[in-house]
Motif scaffolding. Structure first.
Motif, mmCIF file in Angstrom:
data_model
loop_
_atom_site.group_PDB
_atom_site.id
_atom_site.type_symbol
_atom_site.label_atom_id
_atom_site.label_comp_id
_atom_site.label_asym_id
_atom_site.label_seq_id
_atom_site.Cartn_x
_atom_site.Cartn_y
_atom_site.Cartn_z
ATOM 1 N N LEU A 85 0.792 -1.124 -0.323
ATOM 2 C CA LEU A 85 0.010 0.100 -0.120
ATOM 3 C C LEU A 85 0.725 1.295 -0.148
ATOM 4 C CD1 LEU A 85 -2.636 1.526 0.358
ATOM 5 C CD2 LEU A 85 -2.318 1.407 2.781
ATOM 6 N N TYR A 86 2.045 1.250 0.887
ATOM 7 C CA TYR A 86 2.889 2.357 0.878
ATOM 8 C C TYR A 86 3.584 2.684 -0.617
ATOM 9 C CZ TYR A 86 6.353 5.647 2.778
ATOM 10 O OH TYR A 86 6.933 6.592 3.009
ATOM 11 N N SER A 87 4.228 1.412 -0.999
ATOM 12 C CA SER A 87 4.605 1.707 -2.213
ATOM 13 C C SER A 87 3.757 2.227 -3.379
ATOM 14 C CB SER A 87 5.533 0.686 -2.837
ATOM 15 O OG SER A 87 5.370 -0.530 -2.024
ATOM 16 N N GLU A 88 2.565 1.364 -3.397
ATOM 17 C CA GLU A 88 1.548 2.169 -4.440
ATOM 18 C C GLU A 88 1.168 3.287 -4.376
ATOM 19 O OE1 GLU A 88 -1.069 -1.062 -3.936
ATOM 20 O OE2 GLU A 88 -0.044 -2.881 -4.967
ATOM 21 N N SER A 89 1.005 3.785 -3.003
ATOM 22 C CA SER A 89 0.718 5.222 -2.669
ATOM 23 C C SER A 89 1.522 6.274 -3.138
ATOM 24 C CB SER A 89 0.375 5.428 -1.383
ATOM 25 O OG SER A 89 -0.946 4.412 -0.861
ATOM 26 N N LEU A 90 2.735 5.714 -2.839
ATOM 27 C CA LEU A 90 3.943 6.701 -3.147
ATOM 28 C C LEU A 90 4.230 6.745 -4.881
ATOM 29 C CD1 LEU A 90 6.459 7.853 -2.072
ATOM 30 C CD2 LEU A 90 7.686 5.713 -2.304
ATOM 31 N N ALA A 91 3.928 5.520 -5.305
ATOM 32 C CA ALA A 91 4.080 5.622 -7.033
ATOM 33 C C ALA A 91 3.032 6.525 -7.462
ATOM 34 C CB ALA A 91 3.795 4.150 -7.394
ATOM 35 N N ARG A 92 1.868 6.973 -6.965
ATOM 36 C CA ARG A 92 0.905 7.797 -7.490
ATOM 37 C C ARG A 92 1.610 9.098 -7.894
ATOM 38 N NH1 ARG A 92 -5.207 6.315 -6.112
ATOM 39 N NH2 ARG A 92 -5.560 7.904 -7.483
ATOM 40 N N TYR A 93 1.969 9.736 -6.778
ATOM 41 C CA TYR A 93 2.629 11.032 -6.915
ATOM 42 C C TYR A 93 3.879 11.437 -6.785
ATOM 43 C CZ TYR A 93 -2.271 11.807 -6.580
ATOM 44 O OH TYR A 93 -3.816 11.668 -6.871
ATOM 45 N N GLY A 94 4.916 10.414 -6.064
ATOM 46 C CA GLY A 94 6.394 10.402 -6.181
ATOM 47 C C GLY A 94 6.972 11.083 -4.883
ATOM 48 N N LYS A 95 6.416 12.160 -4.287
ATOM 49 C CA LYS A 95 7.287 12.801 -3.112
ATOM 50 C C LYS A 95 7.080 12.006 -2.009
ATOM 51 C CE LYS A 95 7.216 17.630 -4.787
ATOM 52 N NZ LYS A 95 6.383 18.814 -4.546
ATOM 53 N N SER A 96 5.974 11.677 -1.770
ATOM 54 C CA SER A 96 5.592 10.788 -0.552
ATOM 55 C C SER A 96 4.194 9.959 -0.838
ATOM 56 C CB SER A 96 5.627 11.671 0.684
ATOM 57 O OG SER A 96 4.066 12.322 0.822
ATOM 58 N N PRO A 97 4.031 9.084 -0.074
ATOM 59 C CA PRO A 97 2.575 8.524 -0.212
ATOM 60 C C PRO A 97 1.389 9.171 0.221
ATOM 61 C CG PRO A 97 3.700 7.373 1.405
ATOM 62 C CD PRO A 97 4.563 8.742 1.261
ATOM 63 N N TYR A 98 1.626 10.528 0.606
ATOM 64 C CA TYR A 98 0.561 11.140 1.590
ATOM 65 C C TYR A 98 -0.284 12.442 0.870
ATOM 66 C CZ TYR A 98 2.627 8.571 5.463
ATOM 67 O OH TYR A 98 3.277 7.530 6.057
ATOM 68 N N LEU A 99 -1.443 12.572 1.272
ATOM 69 C CA LEU A 99 -2.095 13.856 0.542
ATOM 70 C C LEU A 99 -2.829 14.373 1.742
ATOM 71 C CD1 LEU A 99 -4.350 12.031 -2.258
ATOM 72 C CD2 LEU A 99 -1.812 13.113 -2.450
ATOM 73 N N TYR A 100 -3.059 15.872 1.653
ATOM 74 C CA TYR A 100 -3.447 16.533 2.786
ATOM 75 C C TYR A 100 -4.515 17.452 2.053
ATOM 76 C CZ TYR A 100 -4.120 19.373 6.667
ATOM 77 O OH TYR A 100 -4.548 20.111 7.975
ATOM 78 N N PRO A 101 -5.792 17.582 2.661
ATOM 79 C CA PRO A 101 -6.678 18.684 1.882
ATOM 80 C C PRO A 101 -6.592 20.060 2.213
ATOM 81 C CG PRO A 101 -7.817 17.440 3.614
ATOM 82 C CD PRO A 101 -6.467 16.986 3.600
ATOM 83 N N LEU A 102 -6.356 20.859 1.415
ATOM 84 C CA LEU A 102 -6.391 22.423 1.439
ATOM 85 C C LEU A 102 -7.549 22.774 2.426
ATOM 86 C CD1 LEU A 102 -5.797 23.922 -1.974
ATOM 87 C CD2 LEU A 102 -4.378 23.565 -0.338
ATOM 88 N N TYR A 103 -7.177 23.759 3.519
ATOM 89 C CA TYR A 103 -8.155 24.302 4.701
ATOM 90 C C TYR A 103 -8.315 23.277 5.559
ATOM 91 C CZ TYR A 103 -8.923 27.982 1.001
ATOM 92 O OH TYR A 103 -8.954 28.794 0.023
ATOM 93 N N GLY A 104 -7.592 22.107 5.745
ATOM 94 C CA GLY A 104 -7.494 21.313 6.898
ATOM 95 C C GLY A 104 -8.534 20.086 6.728
ATOM 96 N N LEU A 105 -8.358 19.145 7.701
ATOM 97 C CA LEU A 105 -8.992 18.090 7.507
ATOM 98 C C LEU A 105 -10.417 18.224 7.978
ATOM 99 C CD1 LEU A 105 -6.384 15.736 9.632
ATOM 100 C CD2 LEU A 105 -6.805 15.681 7.090
ATOM 101 N N GLY A 106 -10.976 19.299 8.623
ATOM 102 C CA GLY A 106 -12.292 19.473 8.852
ATOM 103 C C GLY A 106 -13.121 19.542 7.739
ATOM 104 N N GLU A 107 -12.514 19.868 6.433
ATOM 105 C CA GLU A 107 -13.236 19.760 5.150
ATOM 106 C C GLU A 107 -13.723 18.429 4.859
ATOM 107 O OE1 GLU A 107 -13.414 22.725 2.693
ATOM 108 O OE2 GLU A 107 -13.050 23.276 4.843
ATOM 109 N N LEU A 108 -13.292 17.430 5.471
ATOM 110 C CA LEU A 108 -13.485 15.800 4.819
ATOM 111 C C LEU A 108 -14.854 15.730 5.632
ATOM 112 C CD1 LEU A 108 -10.042 14.283 5.809
ATOM 113 C CD2 LEU A 108 -11.301 14.462 3.393
ATOM 114 N N PRO A 109 -15.127 15.659 6.841
ATOM 115 C CA PRO A 109 -16.600 15.233 7.366
ATOM 116 C C PRO A 109 -17.589 16.260 6.622
ATOM 117 C CG PRO A 109 -15.295 16.158 9.268
ATOM 118 C CD PRO A 109 -14.309 16.084 7.988
#
Length: 447
Positions: free
Chosen positions: A211-235
């Motif tokens: 999962l880590y390597s497949e996530s990494l393969a999608r964008y290259g810098k790291s396997p993680y994404l973060y939403p603009l304006y913070g996680l409160g946007e998700l709920p």
């Protein structure tokens, strides 16, 4: 309010909002209430900055140097999304992605002997990394090739490993990996918080590294994404989904009583009225008598005026401090984001340190992480009890989520969602159930 619903949801944390979204898409009549005047419960982002100072009962208001209060959206719970993980899949299937914008987190780092090193994200980086010596790199590369080719349905890829029997400790032995590499693989790639995983069959660990390597393969810098304006946007995104499918939302609604008959839930009483329901979803704070304390997490929000040193001036990153490196049982995590994500004033950074509490002096436990962040402009320290339900809901039809743990991604939260879904509906969770209906009557085609 005096109506009959299929499902009532209490609390607008991420787990609750995703479940109410799924239930609404599946044609259930949903009422969603929260005693707070804002969305997100424990997983909200606090704005303006003055509100954060109030929440943590700091005597002063923010100094001028912090910029405009409205420029801040500070997460109470630090987490990133795995690019190829379950939450991203849920966002894509429900098309909640149309309400959000994401940025890739710039790098993942691991702590070793008092210093931090970048977790290699490509073969070139791995070969250049100071994390291991030359021969170790070759062995590690062999191990990664084994993991990448591994397919649990094809015994030809097993190379003598039995995924349901061979322990991970034995797999490491097979590839002759040293302790430092084991630490970094288990904690920075497979993202385990403790070393308990070493003595159980290796299948889950192999899948986690994939999962880590497949996530990494999608964008290259790291396997993680973060939403603009913070996680409160998700709920809020999933709450919009539920509302499109007829879900009713009420914030600022005190819950006076959960009404039971013959041992199962029949409704919720608020401000003297009872809304009736067949099933109830809630977070642990609404049903104190049906949960138990399973531990504590300490989280420290730190405001900085500089990037973290040795991170190549990244404006977002994750640092993992493996427990072995600091004589602990569980890892310490740092999540750092900044003004680049519209969560802080220009030139400011937010680093959030978190770990599972192990002693009577939690603040001393996270000292190694705080040292990496100096100088710190302002700290906000919180200790949260981790509650988990003692009632699986079979009889009562009350389904409680578990508290958000110390991990730095949402995989455990998604497992909780799938588990509650299965207990509520009796069938296994399937991402297909989350798809919006093609010609839905509330269609939003114009966007």
């Amino acid at each position: 309010m005096d109506e009959e619903y299929d499902v009532i949801v209490l609390g607008t944390g991420l787990t609750e909002c995703i479940l109410s979204g799924i239930m609404s898409v599946n044609g259930k009549k949903v009422l969603h209430m929260d005693r707070n005047p804002y969305y997100g419960g424990e997983s909200s982002s606090i704005t303006p900055l003055e509100e954060l100072y109030k929440r943590f009962e700091l005597p002063d208001s923010p100094p001028e140097s912090m910029g405009r209060g409205r420029d801040w959206n500070v997460d109470l719970i630090p987490k990133f999304l795995m690019a190829n993980g379950q939450l991203v899949k849920m966002l894509l299937y429900t098309e909640v992605t149309r309400y959000l914008d994401f940025k890739v987190v710039e790098g993942s780092f691991v702590y070793k002997g008092g210093k931090i090193y970048k977790v290699p994200s490509t073969e070139t980086e791995a070969l250049a990394s100071n994390l291991m010596g030359m021969f170790e790199k070759r062995r590690f590369r062999k191990f990664l090739v084994f993991v990448a080719n591994f397919d649990e349905n094809d015994p030809k890829t097993f190379e003598g490993v039995d995924p349901k029997v061979t322990t991970m400790r034995d797999v490491y032995k097979k590839f002759d990996l040293g302790q430092d590499v084991i630490d970094f693989t288990g904690h920075a790639l497979a993202l385990y918080r403790t070393d308990d995983y070493l003595d159980v069959p290796c299948l889950e660990t192999i899948n986690r590294i994939k999962l880590y390597s497949e996530s990494l393969a999608r964008y290259g810098k790291s396997p993680y994404l973060y939403p603009l304006y913070g996680l409160g946007e998700l709920p809020q995104g999933f709450a919009r989904l539920s509302a499109i499918y007829g879900g009713t939302y009420m914030l600022n609604k005190p819950v006076e009583e959960i009404v039971m008959e013959d041992g199962h839930v029949v409704g919720v009483k608020s401000e003297g009225e009872v809304a009736r329901c067949k099933q109830l979803i809630c977070d642990p704070s609404y049903i104190q008598d049906r949960v138990r304390k399973a531990g504590q997490v300490i989280r420290v929000i730190c405001i900085l005026s500089h990037p973290i040193k040795d991170t190549n001036d990244a404006n977002s990153c994750q640092i993992i401090i493996p427990q072995n490196q600091v004589n602990r049982k569980s890892d310490i995590y740092v999540c750092m984001i900044s003004y680049a994500h519209n969560v802080a004033a220009q030139g400011k950074y937010i680093a959030i340190v978190s770990t599972t509490v192990e002693t009577n002096e939690p603040e001393a436990e996270i000292e190694p992480a705080l040292e990496l962040l100096e100088p710190i402009d302002q700290k906000f320290v919180s200790l949260s009890d981790l509650y988990e339900p003692t009632d699986d809901g079979t009889e009562s039809q009350i389904f409680s989520s578990s508290a958000y743990d110390a991990t730095t991604h949402f995989e455990t939260t998604c497992n909780d969602i799938k588990d509650i879904y299965k207990r509520m509906t009796g069938s296994d969770f399937d991402f297909e159930n989350m798809k919006r209906k093609q010609n839905d009557v509330f269609g939003e085609d114009e966007q």
